[in-house]
Design an enzyme around this catalytic site. Structure first.
Site, mmCIF file in Angstrom:
data_model
loop_
_atom_site.group_PDB
_atom_site.id
_atom_site.type_symbol
_atom_site.label_atom_id
_atom_site.label_comp_id
_atom_site.label_asym_id
_atom_site.label_seq_id
_atom_site.Cartn_x
_atom_site.Cartn_y
_atom_site.Cartn_z
ATOM 1 N N SER A 1 -1.453 11.416 1.354
ATOM 2 C CA SER A 1 -1.338 9.499 0.393
ATOM 3 C C SER A 1 -2.020 9.864 0.030
ATOM 4 O O SER A 1 -3.192 9.003 -0.245
ATOM 5 C CB SER A 1 -2.452 8.049 1.902
ATOM 6 O OG SER A 1 -1.281 6.955 1.473
ATOM 7 N N GLY B 1 0.555 -1.559 0.391
ATOM 8 C CA GLY B 1 -0.425 0.222 0.040
ATOM 9 C C GLY B 1 1.183 0.655 0.358
ATOM 10 O O GLY B 1 1.479 1.552 -0.445
ATOM 11 N N SER B 2 0.342 2.092 1.533
ATOM 12 C CA SER B 2 0.700 3.397 0.737
ATOM 13 C C SER B 2 2.393 3.790 1.168
ATOM 14 O O SER B 2 3.382 4.355 1.033
ATOM 15 C CB SER B 2 0.290 4.298 1.455
ATOM 16 O OG SER B 2 -0.786 4.236 0.773
ATOM 17 N N THR B 3 2.679 2.774 1.895
ATOM 18 C CA THR B 3 4.019 2.521 2.876
ATOM 19 C C THR B 3 4.883 2.335 1.441
ATOM 20 O O THR B 3 5.868 2.763 1.468
ATOM 21 C CB THR B 3 4.155 1.771 4.042
ATOM 22 O OG1 THR B 3 4.153 0.351 3.129
ATOM 23 C CG2 THR B 3 3.820 1.605 4.899
#
Length: 606
Positions: A376, A320-322
């Site tokens: 994000s 995901g966003s990481t």
């Protein structure tokens, strides 16, 4: 004629002759002397012959038999080398334990007549207080067998010394090595354990089995008649033992802090599992690798075998966003975006007929890339990454090793999953979803490695948890800076500054620490199993890099399927990372980046 005296006995000629009688010696017949001489000579010859037979013909056989009686041969116990953490604290070691055997037909107490056989109940009564077993239980174990009865196993050395001091005939103590894990469950996820047959079953005990086996040899020691060791016939160094030990890069203090913070948060959010990793980005050393739920390696039989796997290196998930900072670094490296460039975030768009939206379904307008990370923005990431040709994008993901098994000493590490290049380049939705960290999968360990790539100036270091075998209590220094260069240092510096803005202005505010510059990124991704997304199932994560001015550490926390409303990376994973970072600053004595100011109290968005 004189008178006769009264009372005298008359002496007769016959009596006088008897008194004077002498036995005359007669010469021995010559024949008899010859017989005696022949017998003596024959005996002497026989004795000489027997001595010659023993000393010449049977000398080697008799010497060998004597050596068997005089020599004590020690057999290897099959012990293993200890495992210690980076500071020398014991993590695993072998202790001497004993099996207690009973032979009732020989039961006899010191001072008894040799022929006296003691009753089993008497022996049980003597042993009961020492073994913490009732006399009835000991009698039951002995039953009616005459010999070869195992009364107890795992007897510690102190108890064995007490039992031995009783001097009971018919009681034997058999020594054997026993693996002990002083830290309990703290390192079980990476160290593993030995089963009852001393066969390694998981972790480093299994993957480094050959290295952990001591190099033991049988030794022969000659003893005198009273049992005193004789110094002759001993090779130099015969009593020198193998004192090597396997040293880890993990720090027990940081490991314990991470494990406690992670367990508490997983319990609070009723999650399935969680992992926390701390890596030194300069050399790839892992300082903490805590996961939950775990198990106690000393009592592994009480736990479900599913816990024996270290899921942070064996289970795949969509980051995901990481993963967004990694993608921006690739775009900068290829020159398709510039540090001061902006993109338009409309809040939603369609790619190949598939809708893509931001997590809050809101648009942010014209934003720079620092803001893209702060809020994000999925749409902003798609707008940035669509400037890179899909074939180049796929090549970079493959070059980063997403579809390859990582170079690590962690047992069981697996490769990630990446769509084929044909799928990635012919289906527009694939590079679009990859832009915000979905559509491919990796392990938490791989994500830490990639964020270390950003932190250390663009070098891909190998994550590892061992420094090697060390002698005695000597500890190895930290590893050297190394790794394959992939990104330009100015590219990684730009991305780090953007990540710092996430902590200062965005969803990572909760990790701010007065006086320290920290970068970070939250992640809240849908969970997929076999390519199918599970409704309502999320994986929440947070990754941090510190200190930004001279990056040294990456901290990653991943929590699988937290339950309840408002489960985000900022609410579930970030608090764990904050606890770990606070401890890391103290343990590693990291100086502040600047003057310490009062911490702000504003609440970060999810």
């Amino acid at each position: 004629m004189p008178a006769k005296r009264q009372g005298s006995t008359p002496t007769t000629p016959k009596a006088r002759r008897e008194r004077r009688r002498v036995i005359r010696l007669e010469p021995v017949p010559a024949g008899r002397m010859k017989v005696v001489f022949v017998l003596l000579c024959a005996g002497l010859l026989g004795l000489v012959g027997r001595m010659a037979w023993l000393q010449i013909v049977q000398a080697s056989e008799l010497e060998a038999r004597a050596r068997v009686v005089q020599t004590q041969r020690t057999k290897p116990l099959g012990s293993r080398r200890p495992i210690v953490d980076r500071n020398g604290r014991l993590v695993a070691l072998d202790e001497e334990r004993y099996r207690l055997w009973a032979h009732p037909r020989y039961f006899n107490f010191p001072g008894d007549e040799p022929t006296l056989i003691r009753d089993r109940q008497e022996v049980a009564a003597r042993l009961s207080p020492v073994l913490a077993l009732s006399s009835g239980e000991l009698n039951k174990r002995m039953g009616d067998r005459a010999s070869g009865i195992k009364l107890a196993e795992g007897v510690d050395p102190e108890t064995a010394t007490t039992v031995r001091s009783f001097g009971i005939s018919g009681i034997d103590l058999e020594p054997y090595p026993y693996r002990v894990y002083p830290q309990g469950s703290l390192f079980a996820n990476v160290v593993g354990f030995l089963n009852q047959e001393r066969q390694p079953q998981a972790g480093l005990e299994q993957s480094r089995d050959d290295d952990l086996q001591r190099h033991e040899q049988s030794r022969s020691l000659r003893r005198g008649a009273d049992g005193t060791p004789l110094p002759d016939n001993l090779a130099p160094g015969v009593f020198f033992g193998d004192d090597l030990r396997l040293q880890l890069t993990l720090d027990a203090r940081l490991q314990e802090l991470a494990a406690k913070a992670l367990s508490a948060q997983v319990k609070t959010w009723k999650a399935k599992k969680g992992v926390a990793i701390v890596m030194d980005v300069t050399n790839g050393e892992l300082m903490a690798l805590a996961s939950t739920p775990t198990y106690d390696a000393n009592r592994y039989w009480d736990f479900n075998p599913e816990r024996f796997r270290e899921w942070s290196v064996q289970d795949l998930y969509e980051p995901g966003s990481t993963f967004k900072p990694i993608n921006l670094a690739l775009a900068l490296q290829e020159g398709v975006i510039q540090p001061n460039e902006t993109v338009y975030d409309s809040g939603a768009l369609k790619i190949g007929g598939w809708p893509i939206r931001n997590h809050d379904r809101k648009g942010n307008g014209v934003v720079d890339f620092a803001t893209v990370l702060q809020v994000s923005s999925n749409v902003g990431m798609v707008q940035a990454m669509r400037k890179m040709r899909p074939s180049n994008y796929w090549d970079w993901l493959s070059r980063l090793g997403l579809d390859a098994k990582p170079d690590t000493d962690l047992p069981g590490a697996v490769a990630g999953q990446l769509k084929t290049k044909e799928q990635f380049t012919t289906q527009p939705i694939e590079p679009a979803t990859a832009a915000f960290g979905q559509g491919f999968s990796l392990t938490p360990l791989k994500l830490v490695q990639l964020h270390a790539l950003i932190a250390n100036g663009g070098r891909l270091v190998s994550p590892h948890i061992t420094r090697g075998l060390r002698a005695g209590h000597a500890l190895a220094p930290s590893g050297e800076r190394m790794g394959q260069p992939l990104l330009r240092p100015e590219v990684t510096r730009t991305v780090l500054n953007w990540m710092e803005s996430v902590v200062e202005k965005g969803s990572g505010k909760g990790v701010r620490t007065p006086g320290y510059r920290i970068g970070g990124k939250t992640g809240t991704a849908q969970k997929a199993v076999n390519g199918v997304y599970i409704p309502g199932a999320l994986i929440c994560s947070f990754v941090a890099t510190l200190p930004i001015e001279d990056p040294r550490y990456v901290v990653l926390v991943v929590v699988d399927e937290p339950q309840g409303e408002h489960a985000y990376g900022s609410t579930v994973a970030l608090p764990v990372a904050k606890s770990i970072i606070d401890g890391l600053l103290v343990i590693e004595k990291i100086p502040p980046s600047g003057p310490v100011k009062s911490a702000q109290t504003d609440t970060p968005p999810p």
